[in-house]
Scaffold this motif. Structure first.
Motif, short mmCIF file in Angstrom:
data_model
loop_
_atom_site.label_atom_id
_atom_site.label_comp_id
_atom_site.label_asym_id
_atom_site.label_seq_id
_atom_site.Cartn_x
_atom_site.Cartn_y
_atom_site.Cartn_z
N THR A 2 0.84 -1.19 0.00
CA THR A 2 0.00 0.00 0.00
C THR A 2 0.88 1.24 0.00
N MET A 3 0.71 2.05 -1.02
CA MET A 3 1.52 3.26 -1.11
C MET A 3 0.76 4.45 -0.52
N ASP A 4 1.51 5.32 0.12
CA ASP A 4 0.97 6.52 0.74
C ASP A 4 0.59 7.52 -0.35
N LEU A 5 -0.70 7.94 -0.37
CA LEU A 5 -1.15 8.90 -1.38
C LEU A 5 -0.38 10.21 -1.28
N HIS A 6 -0.09 10.61 -0.06
CA HIS A 6 0.66 11.86 0.13
C HIS A 6 2.05 11.75 -0.48
N ALA A 7 2.67 10.59 -0.34
CA ALA A 7 4.00 10.37 -0.93
C ALA A 7 3.93 10.41 -2.45
N LEU A 8 2.86 9.87 -3.01
CA LEU A 8 2.69 9.90 -4.47
C LEU A 8 2.51 11.33 -4.97
N GLU A 9 1.75 12.12 -4.23
CA GLU A 9 1.57 13.51 -4.62
C GLU A 9 2.89 14.27 -4.55
N GLN A 10 3.70 13.99 -3.53
CA GLN A 10 5.00 14.64 -3.42
C GLN A 10 5.92 14.19 -4.56
N PHE A 11 5.86 12.91 -4.91
CA PHE A 11 6.66 12.40 -6.02
C PHE A 11 6.35 13.16 -7.31
N LEU A 12 5.07 13.45 -7.56
CA LEU A 12 4.70 14.15 -8.79
C LEU A 12 5.31 15.55 -8.84
N VAL A 13 5.39 16.22 -7.71
CA VAL A 13 6.00 17.55 -7.69
C VAL A 13 7.49 17.46 -7.98
#
Length: 300
Positions: A2-13
């Motif tokens: 399970t990946m952290d949605l917040h981490a995914l959003e930070q990755f996109l930035v």
């Protein structure tokens, strides 16, 4: 896993900026914390997402992962909006992006008149950002004056029009009906910044004759360029639809003898997007608008 949605959003930035400190500043987090987040995400993915030799660069695995993350987060956001729309029993809202809104004020006014209770969210953005924003479901529709590169888009042409040269009334070419690009080689130009369709068109016209335009001013708001032209700062390119937009700005309009001196306005949406009722109505309004080059438009 399970990946952290917040981490995914930070990755996109980080993927967009390819710079940890600038990404940390935009996200308002500490850079060491952001570095740990990216490292943890790479561990979960099982592959490095960035090349770190010299400047931080998104690698091939990172680009593939970014595309999937954008679509996944976009679908999640779309699902939230769809659920909220269903709960309210309404038509939802619409998010429309365009390089400039001067061109589409007519259909926007007609849409709000017909649907006064619909929330219309407008985003001004360069065409280069539109593909990502559509695929990430950040916007529903985009109107662009230049091609949007990338797959997964459903596009329709709204209209095609000539682009004119705008000059002050006392200019040496003011009495001419048309001029060649070569005649403009020494003329100063006031034009939009790189990336805007007017700047791309100017550069392309001159490059076709192995010339480089003489640019004396770059602006962020193309609508203000006519004012600079009227006081003699330089010349600019103006689409035909804008000829009647500002009668108080004294300029003369001169044709350019080049068949490529035209603009095509195109409406885009993501092929696999589930548009809200409001967004579908906006798409219909724009697609059925009677576009012409006299400055007035009306619905079919």
């Amino acid at each position: 896993m399970t990946m952290d949605l917040h981490a995914l959003e930070q990755f996109l930035v980080v993927a967009r900026l390819e710079h940890l400190s600038r990404a940390a500043g935009e996200l308002r987090v500490a850079q060491p914390s952001l570095s740990r987040t990216i490292a943890r995400l790479e561990s979960e993915v099982g592959a490095p997402l960035f090349d770190r030799t010299g400047r931080l660069r998104l690698n091939e695995s990172g680009r593939l992962f970014r595309d999937h993350v954008e679509r996944s987060l976009g679908e999640l956001a779309a699902g939230r909006r769809a659920a909220a729309e269903a709960a309210r029993g309404g038509v939802g809202g619409v998010r429309l992006a365009s390089e400039t809104f001067l061109t589409i004020t007519g259909p926007l006014a007609a849409y709000k008149d017909a649907h006064p209770d619909v929330d219309v969210e407008l985003h001004q953005m360069p065409a280069a950002d539109m593909h990502r924003s559509l695929r990430a479901r950040e916007v529903d529709l985009c109107v662009a004056s230049q091609p949007i590169l990338g797959d997964g888009l459903d596009s329709i042409r709204l209209y095609d029009e000539p682009v004119w040269l705008a000059a002050p009334p006392d200019h040496r070419l003011a009495e001419r009906a048309s001029v060649s690009v070569k005649e403009l080689r020494e003329e100063p130009f006031v034009i939009a910044r790189p990336g805007h369709w007017q700047r791309r068109l100017l550069d392309r016209l001159f490059a076709g004759h192995n010339l480089t335009p003489r640019i004396v001013c770059e602006g962020d708001e193309p609508a203000a360029l006519a004012g600079l032209v009227s006081v003699g700062i330089g010349l600019t390119l103006i689409p035909a639809v804008a000829r009647g937009a500002d009668v108080n700005t004294p300029c003369v309009w001169i044709g350019i003898d080049d068949p490529a001196c035209r603009r095509t306005l195109t409406l885009h949406r993501a092929t696999d997007s589930q548009l809200s009722t409001a967004a579908r109505l906006m798409h219909t309004t724009l697609a059925t608008w009677l576009w012409n080059t006299t400055g007035s438009q009306q619905q079919r």
